[in-house]
Scaffold this active site. Structure first.
Site, PDB file in Angstrom:
ATOM      1  N   GLY A 286       0.801  -1.222   0.000  1.00 18.29           N
ATOM      2  CA  GLY A 286       0.000   0.000   0.000  1.00 18.29           C
ATOM      3  C   GLY A 286       0.833   1.271   0.000  1.00 18.29           C
ATOM      4  CG  HIS A 460     -21.845  -9.946 -33.274  1.00 18.31           C
ATOM      5  ND1 HIS A 460     -21.621 -10.855 -32.260  1.00 18.31           N
ATOM      6  CD2 HIS A 460     -21.664 -10.622 -34.441  1.00 18.31           C
ATOM      7  CE1 HIS A 460     -21.332 -12.038 -32.783  1.00 18.31           C
ATOM      8  NE2 HIS A 460     -21.345 -11.925 -34.101  1.00 18.31           N
TER       9      HIS A 460
END
Ligand code: FAD
EC number: 1.8.1.4
Length: 481
Positions: A286, A460
């Protein structure tokens, strides 16, 4: 007499420099103070150079699977790590120069040095405590230097730095932070990555692609602990398939150093301790806000757990002092920093209808292989909050484009409020999901319901069709599964 501005911003990361551009667009006389590198961590040591490294990794991964695509590669493709790193540093340098250009174009004064707030409305810029790395991060030309400057509004955008665990502090040699991991002189043979958040897992993925024997140790039960568990389970399986070792619910309690290797003592939840020897370790536990030596205590700015406390517009408890980006708390992401910067200066400029930053709609992307992306609540979090939910899923194994790409291991998962149809969260793992998640972010921001998503036409063949199918699945209407 001290030079006076409408706005002075301390720190030129994505929070600071974007705020400066916007402030200047709004007619505010603006200056930005930087002590090390224009563009901050993001451009120089974070988002961008890691993505350049990961791009090299991706191409190498593809090349090594050329046969799967009917292609013949004589021998094995290998990495020239020096060239890989040089490309990454070059990408950073280009963008660093770009920020200098933007400051000039927008007539933002760049002040070089270390800024400290002496009182509301006044800063003193002293000598930088950081070395300037030439030629990569040069000090820009035509800048202002040390001295006292005044401004009606001071924005703290000083970012964050790596956090260290006591006893396992990075030494830059055997235990690396992201700085050393970003520019290895040579590849280690073996590597331990402590922590599997976005930074840890991206480096683990990069080094694994480079052929390094990588072990990830994570204290939580799942990798990428902030992400949805179903998504991280798929990511874990794929990473392990690529040869990465992953130990979860385990902590590194001690590290012993030898001349050119380390031994990590790894304690698992059952109390057993195993010793893992590796050439190097990356500490990725972190980051913490850069709140020190800024004079914040002296002027009474409230901080909490290493970060400046702000409202939704970046205001601190002291009039005329604001904070944005990593220093103002999680999620510590560049796009959150940028957004907070824009919101903050628009509010300062008195623009009408400025919306407070909504942290619940900040997307998160991890660019490991496979990629992970998400926005909003996980299924577990939604349940924890007592929300009555509908969940839809669609596997990449049933998506034509993913199959054609040869990347059919992935998932799109959506979470709706059962009563209202509000989209609460979306979670994706697989090919290009870091580019796709924005569709759901826009949907959430427009408070879209399932109806509108179902009426939307998706092109698509694209992997984006998994997004529509997941929505349909949540309502028992899935078409291709
Ligand atoms: C390895 C890595 C990968 C990452 N990848 C991503 C990613 O893919 N996507 C993402 O969204 N985020 C990513 N991040 C996080 C991202 O880099 C940060 O969220 C972002 O840089 C925060 O921006 P900021 O403007 O708040 O601060 P920073 O970018 O940290 O900039 C702060 C600046 O302030 C300067 N400064 C500090 N104190 C002073 C002072 N007293 N005087 C003058 N100047 C000062 C610093 O020198 C620095 O340039 C990554 C981080 C790391 C480390």
């Amino acid at each position: 007499m001290a030079e006076n501005y409408d706005v002075i911003i301390i720190g030129s990361g994505p929070g600071g420099y974007v705020a400066a551009v916007r402030a200047s667009q709004l007619g505010l006389k603006t200056a930005i103070v930087e002590r090390e590198h224009l563009g901050g961590i993001c451009l120089n040591w974070g988002c961008i150079p890691t993505k350049a490294l990961l791009r090299s990794a991706e191409i190498l991964d593809h090349a090594n699977h050329a046969k799967d695509y009917g292609l013949v590669l004589e021998g094995k493709m290998t990495a020239d790590v020096k060239a890989v790193v040089a490309r990454s540093r070059g990408v950073s340098a280009r963008l660093n120069g770009g920020v200098g250009f933007l400051m000039k174009k927008n007539k933002v004064d760049v002040i070089w040095g270390e800024a400290k707030i002496t009182k509301p409305g006044e800063i003193v810029v002293g000598k930088s405590s950081k070395p300037v790395v030439e030629p990569q991060n040069p000090v820009p030309k035509n800048i202002k230097g040390e001295g006292t400057y005044t401004a009606k509004h001071i924005i703290v955008a000083t970012g964050a730095r790596p956090r260290a665990l006591p006893g396992i502090e990075p030494d830059g040699k055997l235990i690396w932070t992201y700085f050393e991991a970003m520019k290895p002189a040579a590849l280690p043979k073996s590597l331990i990555v402590m922590g599997s958040g976005a930074i840890g897992i991206e480096f683990a993925s990069f080094y694994r692609s480079m052929g390094v024997d990588v072990t990830v140790v994570e204290v939580m039960a799942t990798i990428m602990p902030v992400e949805d568990v179903e998504v991280t389970a798929i990511a874990r399986k794929q990473l392990e398939k690529r040869g990465m070792k992953i130990i979860t619910s385990a902590k590194i309690t001690k590290v012993e150093k030898a001349a050119d290797s380390i031994t990590a003592h790894v304690e698992t939840a059952d109390g057993k301790v195993q010793q893992i020897v590796a050439d190097r370790m990356i500490s990725a536990v972190g980051v913490q806000g850069n709140i020190e030596n800024l004079g914040l205590e002296a002027v009474g700015v409230k901080t909490d757990r290493g970060c400046v406390v702000i409202d939704g517009y970046g205001k601190t408890n002291v009039a005329g002092i604001y904070a944005i980006g990593d220093v103002a708390g999680p999620p510590m992401l560049a796009h959150k920093a940028e957004h907070e910067g824009v919101v903050c200066v628009e509010k300062i400029a008195g623009l009408p209808n400025v919306h407070a930053t909504d942290k619940s709609k900040v997307p998160g992307c991890t660019y490991c292989n496979p990629q992970v992306a998400s926005v909003g609540l996980t299924e577990a979090k939604a349940k924890e909050l007592g929300r009555d939910i509908r969940v839809g899923r669609f596997s990449f194994a049933a998506n034509g484009k993913a199959i054609a790409l040869g990347e059919d291991q992935g998932l799109c998962k959506v979470i709706f409020d059962k009563k209202t149809g509000e989209l609460l969260g979306a979670h994706m793992v697989g090919a290009e999901v870091t580019e796709l998640i924005q569709g759901f972010v826009v949907a959430m921001n427009l408070e879209t319901t399932e109806e509108e998503l179902m009426h939307t036409i998706f092109p698509h063949p694209t992997v984006s069709e998994t997004m529509k199918e997941a929505v349909l699945d949540a309502y028992g209407r899935v078409l291709n599964a």
